[in-house]
Write an enzyme that holds these catalytic residues in place. Sequence first.
Site, PDB file in Angstrom:
ATOM      1  N   VAL A 198       0.828  -1.030  -0.145  1.00  0.00           N
ATOM      2  CA  VAL A 198      -0.110   0.359  -0.638  1.00  0.00           C
ATOM      3  C   VAL A 198       0.878   1.522   0.410  1.00  0.00           C
ATOM      4  O   VAL A 198       0.528   2.108   0.018  1.00  0.00           O
ATOM      5  CB  VAL A 198      -0.879  -0.127   1.184  1.00  0.00           C
ATOM      6  CG1 VAL A 198      -1.958  -1.092   0.430  1.00  0.00           C
ATOM      7  CG2 VAL A 198      -0.433  -0.100   2.737  1.00  0.00           C
TER       8      VAL A 198
ATOM      9  N   GLY B  47      -1.429   5.699   0.310  1.00  0.00           N
ATOM     10  CA  GLY B  47      -0.082   5.394  -0.058  1.00  0.00           C
ATOM     11  C   GLY B  47       0.296   6.126  -1.320  1.00  0.00           C
ATOM     12  O   GLY B  47       1.460   6.211  -1.885  1.00  0.00           O
TER      13      GLY B  47
ATOM     14  N   ILE C 147       6.804   4.077   1.335  1.00  0.00           N
ATOM     15  CA  ILE C 147       7.096   5.780   0.083  1.00  0.00           C
ATOM     16  C   ILE C 147       6.828   6.939   1.837  1.00  0.00           C
ATOM     17  O   ILE C 147       7.392   7.572   2.130  1.00  0.00           O
ATOM     18  CB  ILE C 147       6.626   5.625  -0.872  1.00  0.00           C
ATOM     19  CG1 ILE C 147       6.459   4.371  -1.901  1.00  0.00           C
ATOM     20  CG2 ILE C 147       6.345   6.775  -1.256  1.00  0.00           C
ATOM     21  CD1 ILE C 147       8.137   4.677  -2.516  1.00  0.00           C
TER      22      ILE C 147
ATOM     23  N   ALA D 229       5.639  -4.854   8.772  1.00  0.00           N
ATOM     24  CA  ALA D 229       5.496  -5.649   7.496  1.00  0.00           C
ATOM     25  C   ALA D 229       4.589  -5.884   6.958  1.00  0.00           C
ATOM     26  O   ALA D 229       3.546  -6.622   8.538  1.00  0.00           O
ATOM     27  CB  ALA D 229       6.468  -6.609   7.315  1.00  0.00           C
TER      28      ALA D 229
ATOM     29  N   THR E 140      11.278  -9.681   4.900  1.00  0.00           N
ATOM     30  CA  THR E 140      11.009 -10.307   4.269  1.00  0.00           C
ATOM     31  C   THR E 140      10.716 -10.324   2.973  1.00  0.00           C
ATOM     32  O   THR E 140      10.241  -9.561   2.350  1.00  0.00           O
ATOM     33  CB  THR E 140       9.714 -11.358   4.857  1.00  0.00           C
ATOM     34  OG1 THR E 140       8.594 -10.751   4.475  1.00  0.00           O
ATOM     35  CG2 THR E 140       9.480 -11.133   6.326  1.00  0.00           C
TER      36      THR E 140
ATOM     37  N   LYS F 205      13.754  -1.084  10.398  1.00  0.00           N
ATOM     38  CA  LYS F 205      12.470  -1.924   9.752  1.00  0.00           C
ATOM     39  C   LYS F 205      12.662  -3.395  10.329  1.00  0.00           C
ATOM     40  O   LYS F 205      13.599  -3.795  10.374  1.00  0.00           O
ATOM     41  CB  LYS F 205      12.859  -1.972   8.427  1.00  0.00           C
ATOM     42  CG  LYS F 205      12.376  -3.070   7.411  1.00  0.00           C
ATOM     43  CD  LYS F 205      10.750  -2.663   7.537  1.00  0.00           C
ATOM     44  CE  LYS F 205       9.911  -3.778   6.603  1.00  0.00           C
ATOM     45  NZ  LYS F 205       8.473  -3.413   5.998  1.00  0.00           N
TER      46      LYS F 205
ATOM     47  N   LYS G 153       3.150   2.188   2.932  1.00  0.00           N
ATOM     48  CA  LYS G 153       4.129   1.940   3.506  1.00  0.00           C
ATOM     49  C   LYS G 153       5.668   2.483   3.443  1.00  0.00           C
ATOM     50  O   LYS G 153       5.865   3.296   4.369  1.00  0.00           O
ATOM     51  CB  LYS G 153       4.389   0.946   4.821  1.00  0.00           C
ATOM     52  CG  LYS G 153       2.696   0.104   4.839  1.00  0.00           C
ATOM     53  CD  LYS G 153       3.441  -0.961   6.111  1.00  0.00           C
ATOM     54  CE  LYS G 153       3.519  -1.607   6.033  1.00  0.00           C
ATOM     55  NZ  LYS G 153       3.528  -3.181   4.668  1.00  0.00           N
TER      56      LYS G 153
END
Length: 240
Positions: free
Chosen positions: A13, A170, A17, A111, A41, A37, A15
């Site tokens: 979506v 986003g 950016i 994540a 994954t 972060k 996140k």
Amino acid sequence: MSVLVVTGTCTGVGKTIVTAALAALAAARGAEVAVVKPGQTGVGPDEPGDLDVVRRLAGVDDLHEFARFPDPLSPAAAARHAGAPPLRLADVAERVQKLSETRRLVLVEGAGGLLVRYDEEGTTVADLARWLGASVVVVARPDLGTLNHTALTLEAMAHRGVQPAGVVLGAWPDEPDLVMRSNIRDLETIAARPLAGALPAGAGSLDPVEFLLAAHGGLAAPFGGAFDPAVFRETHDPLR
């Protein structure tokens, strides 16, 4: 000193950016900002990850990744598939708290969505935010289905005592369709507050100077930007 958690209504979506935009605006104001972060994954050990995107767009080098798993799964499933111990968010909370003692702002990008599992006990980003006493930026899609996903995310936060910092779109396209334009008012109704921003689609391909301008125009005043939700709402009102 503050900690802000960034989550999404689902994966893909925007996140990273939005995290980069928040970091860019904070850095432009001269604030000491770190970006975390907890678990990455779907990326190999030598491949660029989300924090590399943040570095490229925001020019921030105070970056922290605590675990990485190659399979594009939830952190819990990716660790299990790799035969590795899961990432303990309790440990992450301690490390983020330590970072916040010497930084004006610490951004933590989760994540996937809010309730993605990090271990077999079902620990999630919602737990991490609650332990840190951090507000959460919810990054949402503008298109069909986003109302339900956003409502579920905000309801889950409220149930767990996690405070929202705002809902940000986003990736807002140059030519939004009727659904997207209609969703603006409904998203604000669901959130019980104006939108906190809308970043332009394709912002991730901009150079750092262009990206800073996009971040300034795409995020609201509490985040250091100039996004005006009333103007945005009226400009895209489908009944005009």
